[in-house]
Design a protein around this motif. Structure first.
Motif, PDB file in Angstrom:
ATOM      1  N   CYS A 162      45.496  29.886  36.027  1.00 51.12           N
ATOM      2  CA  CYS A 162      44.215  29.511  36.872  1.00 51.12           C
ATOM      3  C   CYS A 162      42.498  29.721  36.300  1.00 51.12           C
ATOM      4  O   CYS A 162      42.387  28.665  34.927  1.00 51.12           O
TER       5      CYS A 162
ATOM      6  N   SER B 192      45.948  25.552  41.708  1.00 48.40           N
ATOM      7  CA  SER B 192      46.161  26.130  42.414  1.00 48.40           C
ATOM      8  C   SER B 192      47.599  26.203  42.057  1.00 48.40           C
ATOM      9  O   SER B 192      47.952  24.661  41.599  1.00 48.40           O
TER      10      SER B 192
ATOM     11  N   CYS C 225      43.141  28.711  43.456  1.00 43.47           N
ATOM     12  CA  CYS C 225      41.751  28.759  42.823  1.00 43.47           C
ATOM     13  C   CYS C 225      40.942  27.532  43.067  1.00 43.47           C
ATOM     14  O   CYS C 225      41.735  26.540  43.190  1.00 43.47           O
TER      15      CYS C 225
END
Ligand SMILES: CC(C)(COP(=O)(O)OP(=O)(O)OC[C@H]1O[C@@H](n2cnc3c(N)ncnc32)[C@H](O)[C@@H]1OP(=O)(O)O)[C@@H](O)C(=O)NCCC(=O)NCCS
Length: 144
Positions: free
Chosen positions: A93, A47, A62
């Protein structure tokens, strides 16, 4: 000039502020400090946030289940849009997911969020018409 860095739990308050200020983005109990800490711990290094002059102007979270990546909460403050920040966040990501051997990712978009749909579609993400998502909420967890 913007800079992208890994999101930590210390960013939680600022990320929640972004979420609450952004039409089309839902804030749920699952976005509490405790749940977010668990999410970041389960999905380390996936993230990201974006800063401009020390101010947090964008974020993305994520995770993955070992097979597929799942992106959520992609947000860029209106004043900083159309400068490539969302693309840089998404790329961070999918790059990290690829390092883990995960080459396919999904993102949920509210049907009413036409702006987000236009963004994802413009970047080559395919709208699925062959899948319906079914969800179960355990009783007593109305805002899960
Ligand atoms: C969607 C969002 C994250 C895009 O952020 P952004 O930083 O402006 O996006 P980028 O600058 O990286 O855009 C890259 C490209 O995506 C496309 N794009 C970006 N926003 C778009 C839009 N609103 N409609 C159509 N295409 C768009 C363009 O091709 C753009 O390139 P260009 O500026 O050279 O034309 C931002 O508008 C936002 O925060 N929206 C509200 C939150 C939200 O709905 N998030 C999605 C939840 S699933």
């Amino acid at each position: 000039m913007h800079s992208i860095r890994m999101m930590t739990i210390a960013d939680h308050d600022a990320v929640v502020r972004l979420m609450k200020e952004t039409p089309g983005v839902m804030f749920r109990d699952a976005d509490s400090q405790e749940s977010t800490a668990r999410y970041l711990q389960r999905n380390p290094g996936l993230s990201f946030v974006c800063e401009v002059d020390g101010q947090l102007v964008g974020c993305i979270m994520c995770g993955h289940d070992g097979r597929r990546g799942y992106l959520q909460h992609l947000i860029v403050l209106p004043a900083h849009r159309r400068k490539g920040i969302a693309n840089a966040l998404v790329e961070s990501c999918v790059d990290e997911l690829e390092k883990l051997g995960i080459f396919k990712s999904h993102v949920d978009v509210m049907k009413t969020n036409t702006l987000a749909a236009a963004y994802w579609e413009s970047q080559g993400w395919k709208l699925r018409s062959d899948i319906d998502r079914f969800s179960l909420v355990r009783s007593g967890a109305a805002n899960a």
